[in-house]
Write a protein that holds these residues in place. Structure first.
Motif, PDB file in Angstrom:
ATOM      1  N   LYS A  54       0.833  -1.194   0.000  1.00  7.89           N
ATOM      2  CA  LYS A  54       0.000   0.000   0.000  1.00  7.89           C
ATOM      3  C   LYS A  54       0.874   1.252   0.000  1.00  7.89           C
ATOM      4  O   LYS A  54       1.863   1.328   0.733  1.00  7.89           O
ATOM      5  CB  LYS A  54      -0.890  -0.028   1.247  1.00  7.89           C
ATOM      6  CG  LYS A  54      -1.905   1.065   1.343  1.00  7.89           C
ATOM      7  CD  LYS A  54      -2.762   0.827   2.581  1.00  7.89           C
ATOM      8  CE  LYS A  54      -3.868   1.836   2.700  1.00  7.89           C
ATOM      9  NZ  LYS A  54      -4.735   1.528   3.856  1.00  7.89           N
ATOM     10  N   GLY A  55       0.509   2.200  -0.853  1.00 12.41           N
ATOM     11  CA  GLY A  55       1.206   3.483  -0.889  1.00 12.41           C
ATOM     12  C   GLY A  55       2.349   3.565  -1.887  1.00 12.41           C
ATOM     13  O   GLY A  55       2.979   4.610  -2.014  1.00 12.41           O
ATOM     14  N   LEU A 120      -1.029   3.802  -8.284  1.00 12.55           N
ATOM     15  CA  LEU A 120      -0.834   3.908  -6.842  1.00 12.55           C
ATOM     16  C   LEU A 120      -1.518   2.719  -6.198  1.00 12.55           C
ATOM     17  O   LEU A 120      -2.722   2.501  -6.413  1.00 12.55           O
ATOM     18  CB  LEU A 120      -1.441   5.210  -6.322  1.00 12.55           C
ATOM     19  CG  LEU A 120      -1.497   5.397  -4.811  1.00 12.55           C
ATOM     20  CD1 LEU A 120      -0.089   5.441  -4.207  1.00 12.55           C
ATOM     21  CD2 LEU A 120      -2.284   6.653  -4.456  1.00 12.55           C
ATOM     22  N   THR A 121      -0.756   1.937  -5.408  1.00 10.41           N
ATOM     23  CA  THR A 121      -1.360   0.771  -4.758  1.00 10.41           C
ATOM     24  C   THR A 121      -2.173   1.217  -3.548  1.00 10.41           C
ATOM     25  O   THR A 121      -1.729   2.031  -2.744  1.00 10.41           O
ATOM     26  CB  THR A 121      -0.296  -0.255  -4.346  1.00 10.41           C
ATOM     27  OG1 THR A 121       0.710   0.386  -3.584  1.00 10.41           O
ATOM     28  CG2 THR A 121       0.328  -0.903  -5.558  1.00 10.41           C
ATOM     29  N   LEU A 122      -3.349   0.651  -3.430  1.00 12.09           N
ATOM     30  CA  LEU A 122      -4.289   1.007  -2.368  1.00 12.09           C
ATOM     31  C   LEU A 122      -4.356  -0.040  -1.267  1.00 12.09           C
ATOM     32  O   LEU A 122      -4.988   0.195  -0.238  1.00 12.09           O
ATOM     33  CB  LEU A 122      -5.685   1.225  -2.971  1.00 12.09           C
ATOM     34  CG  LEU A 122      -5.751   2.258  -4.111  1.00 12.09           C
ATOM     35  CD1 LEU A 122      -7.154   2.296  -4.707  1.00 12.09           C
ATOM     36  CD2 LEU A 122      -5.316   3.623  -3.624  1.00 12.09           C
ATOM     37  N   GLU A 123      -3.723  -1.208  -1.492  1.00 11.68           N
ATOM     38  CA  GLU A 123      -3.728  -2.289  -0.507  1.00 11.68           C
ATOM     39  C   GLU A 123      -2.364  -2.960  -0.488  1.00 11.68           C
ATOM     40  O   GLU A 123      -1.676  -3.002  -1.518  1.00 11.68           O
ATOM     41  CB  GLU A 123      -4.795  -3.339  -0.861  1.00 11.68           C
ATOM     42  CG  GLU A 123      -6.216  -2.819  -0.856  1.00 11.68           C
ATOM     43  CD  GLU A 123      -7.241  -3.875  -1.267  1.00 11.68           C
ATOM     44  OE1 GLU A 123      -6.887  -5.075  -1.321  1.00 11.68           O
ATOM     45  OE2 GLU A 123      -8.385  -3.494  -1.537  1.00 11.68           O
ATOM     46  N   ASP A 124      -1.991  -3.491   0.661  1.00 11.88           N
ATOM     47  CA  ASP A 124      -0.755  -4.271   0.762  1.00 11.88           C
ATOM     48  C   ASP A 124      -0.853  -5.523  -0.106  1.00 11.88           C
ATOM     49  O   ASP A 124      -1.934  -6.078  -0.300  1.00 11.88           O
ATOM     50  CB  ASP A 124      -0.491  -4.696   2.214  1.00 11.88           C
ATOM     51  CG  ASP A 124       0.038  -3.553   3.073  1.00 11.88           C
ATOM     52  OD1 ASP A 124       0.663  -2.624   2.527  1.00 11.88           O
ATOM     53  OD2 ASP A 124      -0.172  -3.604   4.303  1.00 11.88           O
ATOM     54  N   THR A 157      -4.441   9.955  -2.271  1.00 10.47           N
ATOM     55  CA  THR A 157      -3.299   9.788  -1.362  1.00 10.47           C
ATOM     56  C   THR A 157      -3.651   9.968   0.115  1.00 10.47           C
ATOM     57  O   THR A 157      -2.787   9.741   0.968  1.00 10.47           O
ATOM     58  CB  THR A 157      -2.181  10.787  -1.708  1.00 10.47           C
ATOM     59  OG1 THR A 157      -2.712  12.121  -1.616  1.00 10.47           O
ATOM     60  CG2 THR A 157      -1.634  10.533  -3.101  1.00 10.47           C
ATOM     61  N   LEU A 160      -2.160   7.855   3.063  1.00  8.90           N
ATOM     62  CA  LEU A 160      -1.116   6.982   2.533  1.00  8.90           C
ATOM     63  C   LEU A 160       0.260   7.622   2.685  1.00  8.90           C
ATOM     64  O   LEU A 160       0.414   8.832   2.517  1.00  8.90           O
ATOM     65  CB  LEU A 160      -1.348   6.690   1.042  1.00  8.90           C
ATOM     66  CG  LEU A 160      -2.589   5.903   0.670  1.00  8.90           C
ATOM     67  CD1 LEU A 160      -2.683   5.758  -0.850  1.00  8.90           C
ATOM     68  CD2 LEU A 160      -2.579   4.524   1.312  1.00  8.90           C
ATOM     69  N   ASP A 161       1.230   6.799   2.997  1.00  9.56           N
ATOM     70  CA  ASP A 161       2.623   7.212   3.002  1.00  9.56           C
ATOM     71  C   ASP A 161       3.179   6.821   1.638  1.00  9.56           C
ATOM     72  O   ASP A 161       3.469   5.655   1.396  1.00  9.56           O
ATOM     73  CB  ASP A 161       3.374   6.487   4.137  1.00  9.56           C
ATOM     74  CG  ASP A 161       4.843   6.849   4.181  1.00  9.56           C
ATOM     75  OD1 ASP A 161       5.208   7.957   3.741  1.00  9.56           O
ATOM     76  OD2 ASP A 161       5.633   6.010   4.653  1.00  9.56           O
ATOM     77  N   ILE A 162       3.264   7.793   0.721  1.00  7.55           N
ATOM     78  CA  ILE A 162       3.647   7.514  -0.666  1.00  7.55           C
ATOM     79  C   ILE A 162       5.119   7.121  -0.738  1.00  7.55           C
ATOM     80  O   ILE A 162       5.989   7.807  -0.209  1.00  7.55           O
ATOM     81  CB  ILE A 162       3.389   8.738  -1.575  1.00  7.55           C
ATOM     82  CG1 ILE A 162       1.925   9.150  -1.506  1.00  7.55           C
ATOM     83  CG2 ILE A 162       3.818   8.464  -3.015  1.00  7.55           C
ATOM     84  CD1 ILE A 162       0.954   8.074  -1.929  1.00  7.55           C
TER      85      ILE A 162
END
Length: 181
Positions: A54-55, A120-124, A157, A160-162
């Motif tokens: 994620k992020g 951008l990933t939204l999930e682990d 975002t 989220l920690d980008i």
């Protein structure tokens, strides 16, 4: 399968027919005949698979010359996927489209040549797969800045920690890149 036009001419959202029951599901993610019938007569030469937590923000990438068309999808997790029009002759030059792709919605996005691409990933543990119609050519890869104010992508975002690679941190602005024809 259902093909949905985007606000910008070129990218297409593809919703495959999914057959599910208590055992799971089945779907065709690629069928050359069905795609050709839908107007997408594509010869793919390379398949890629990335996994990100994620992020993670990857992109916005494109090749110039040696542009690539990409058919992208997520098999586990979720992303906000973006295509930016870099066709100098296009009335939508510099505009973007974004769509959520996930293992749950089974959606795919066709990104034709002439577009920068990123997600951008939204999930682990998100698994992102994509087919390319031209081989990867690192010597021709260019990165458009993900946060270029002239493009003004509305990334989701919040909270989220980008995380970016060095290459993606050093992306160039729309005014600095050589646009595609």
């Amino acid at each position: 399968m259902k093909v949905i036009a985007c606000d910008i001419d070129g990218p297409l959202i593809i919703e495959p027919e999914v057959f599910g029951d208590d055992r799971g599901f089945f779907m065709e993610s690629w069928n050359a005949g069905a795609f050709a019938e839908a107007g997408l007569d594509i010869a793919f030469v390379q398949d890629n698979h990335s996994r990100s937590d994620k992020g993670v923000l990857r992109g916005l990438h494109f090749q110039n010359p040696c542009a690539q068309g990409k058919l992208v999808r997520v098999v586990r997790g979720a992303v906000f996927d973006v295509a930016v029009d870099l066709r100098r002759s296009s009335p939508t030059f510099g505009k973007w489209v974004g769509v959520e792709l996930s293992g749950r919605n089974h959606r795919m996005l066709w990104i034709p040549r002439g577009f920068a691409h990123g997600f951008l990933t939204l999930e682990d543990g998100t698994d992102f797969l994509y087919k390319c119609d031209a081989p990867y050519a690192p010597e021709h890869e260019v990165t458009l800045a993900w946060d270029d104010p002239d493009v003004a992508i509305e990334w989701p975002t919040a909270g989220l920690d980008i995380r970016l690679s060095a290459k993606d941190r050093d992306g160039r602005s729309l005014t600095e890149i050589e646009a595609l024809v």
